[in-house]
Design an enzyme around this catalytic site. Structure first.
Site, PDB file in Angstrom:
ATOM      1  N   ASP A 134       0.779  -1.237   0.000  1.00  0.00           N
ATOM      2  CA  ASP A 134       0.000   0.000   0.000  1.00  0.00           C
ATOM      3  C   ASP A 134       0.815   1.295   0.000  1.00  0.00           C
ATOM      4  OD1 ASP A 134      -2.486   1.224  -0.037  1.00  0.00           O
ATOM      5  OD2 ASP A 134      -2.684   1.296   2.122  1.00  0.00           O
ATOM      6  N   CYS A 247     -21.755  -4.104  -5.574  1.00  0.00           N
ATOM      7  CA  CYS A 247     -21.178  -4.862  -6.694  1.00  0.00           C
ATOM      8  C   CYS A 247     -21.739  -6.289  -6.749  1.00  0.00           C
ATOM      9  CB  CYS A 247     -19.655  -4.905  -6.549  1.00  0.00           C
ATOM     10  SG  CYS A 247     -18.857  -5.903  -7.821  1.00  0.00           S
TER      11      CYS A 247
END
Length: 380
Positions: A134, A247
């Protein structure tokens, strides 16, 4: 050992250390990503949390000069909380996004990657490696896409066929040549549910995000939240899951593979009023181990104030008054003043009028006036 055998052994080993999916790609530059990043920069769509050097973000050899391959890993996290506490009048709760449930994923993935590094070193002692989670220069998603972990979805997440988009990603750049995997084809089709559901319209179009409008980004900023976004943040304390929740590829997916990623309901969905008075030490003790604490307590407290205003929670008014009058941080004083007006109890007008006489900071005075304005609308 042949290259193919080494790769097979690496895949088999990864399963024993809590890696849910592993993929491999070359260390070639990410040329199409570079174009996209330049566009984002030009449009002002970046969050500001990224590595500023676009060359570094797209050329792995600038991180490791001997780079030949990149290993991408995915670790799945839960989508549902067991026995979530109820938010009710007098005991309103905020919520941390799913990616901040359980132990900070940076630590979890770094642990997995360091074990991979040790494994590679045993087999190939001269191997050079750099791993990142990240916060490294490379885009985890671009690597995962090219390594066949998942496809790049319209909500800008990587969707895996097995775990949906509920995965943490990490990379390991190495000097070892490893046969690359084949990328997956995009499977969003004509679906635009994430774009349609985004609370602030931050998803400009499929695969393009204006991070400046994204609730996930806004909850991590440290200043006053712009008026137009305050209501939309709702009771979110950190992050936003809307584009994942709607989703269809995430429907029915809820992975509980890793004990350290399981949420503590009182931390993932905490009571809001106690957050207003929490000391630095208490905040560290309670929330320090989760990724949502990385910006410190100020953004969380400001978001808690907005959430209490969202609920019109009168039980919080005395604490909000105390913050407005004596908190040393202008952002907290100002947010509290606005929230008092938003909650809208008639007798709080005097509080705001008194604060208006005593306050010195311009931005706080502006928020007190907004609070008074909200109260006057209610009384009419």
């Amino acid at each position: 050992m042949t290259n193919a055998q080494f790769k097979e052994e690496l895949i088999a080993y990864s399963k024993t250390i809590g890696i849910d999916k592993i993929g491999f790609t070359s260390a070639d530059p990410f040329l199409s990503l570079k174009e996209r990043l330049l566009t984002q920069k030009k449009l002002g769509y970046e969050s500001g949390f990224e590595e500023p050097d676009i060359e570094k973000r797209t050329d792995p050899t600038l991180t490791l000069s001997s780079a030949r391959s990149i290993i991408s890993i995915a670790v799945a996290y839960p989508a549902k909380m067991k026995n979530p506490p109820k938010s009710k009048k007098g005991e309103r709760r905020g919520v941390f996004c799913r990616a901040s449930w359980g132990m900070d994923y940076h630590q979890v993935l770094r642990d997995r990657l360091s074990k991979l590094e040790e494994f590679i070193k045993k087999q190939i002692p001269h191997a050079e490696m750099v791993s990142m989670v990240d916060t490294g220069a490379l885009s985890d998603r671009a690597v995962a896409l090219r390594a066949g972990i998942g496809w790049s979805a319209k909500n800008c997440a990587i969707i895996t066929p097995e775990f949906g988009s509920y995965v943490y990603l990490g990379n390991l750049i190495t000097s070892v040549p490893i046969e690359p995997d084949t990328p997956l084809t995009e499977q969003c089709g004509s679906c635009t549910k994430c774009i349609d559901a985004c609370p602030t319209g931050a998803l400009v179009q499929g695969g393009q995000l204006n991070a400046q409008k994204c609730i996930s980004f806004l909850t991590q900023t440290k200043g006053l939240i712009e008026d137009q976004y305050r209501k939309k943040i709702g009771n979110r304390l950190y992050g936003c899951d809307t584009c994942q929740q709607v989703c269809p590829k995430n429907k029915g997916i809820d992975i509980h593979h890793h004990q350290e990623l399981e949420p503590d309901p009182e931390i993932a969905k905490p009571l809001l009023i106690p957050l207003l008075k929490i000391s630095n030490r208490e905040f560290k003790e309670k929330f320090g181990h989760i990724s949502g604490s990385w910006r410190g307590k100020k953004p969380i407290q400001r978001n808690a104030i907005l959430a209490l205003a969202h609920f019109k929670e009168e039980a919080a008014l005395d604490d909000l008054k105390s913050l407005m009058e004596s908190d040393p941080r202008p952002v907290i004083r100002g947010s509290a003043a606005w929230a008092i007006g938003k909650i809208g109890r008639e007798d709080t007008k005097e509080w705001l009028m008194d604060a208006l006489k005593k306050e010195q900071e311009e931005e706080v005075l502006g928020e007190i006036k907004k609070g008074l304005d909200l109260l006057s609308k209610i009384s009419h």
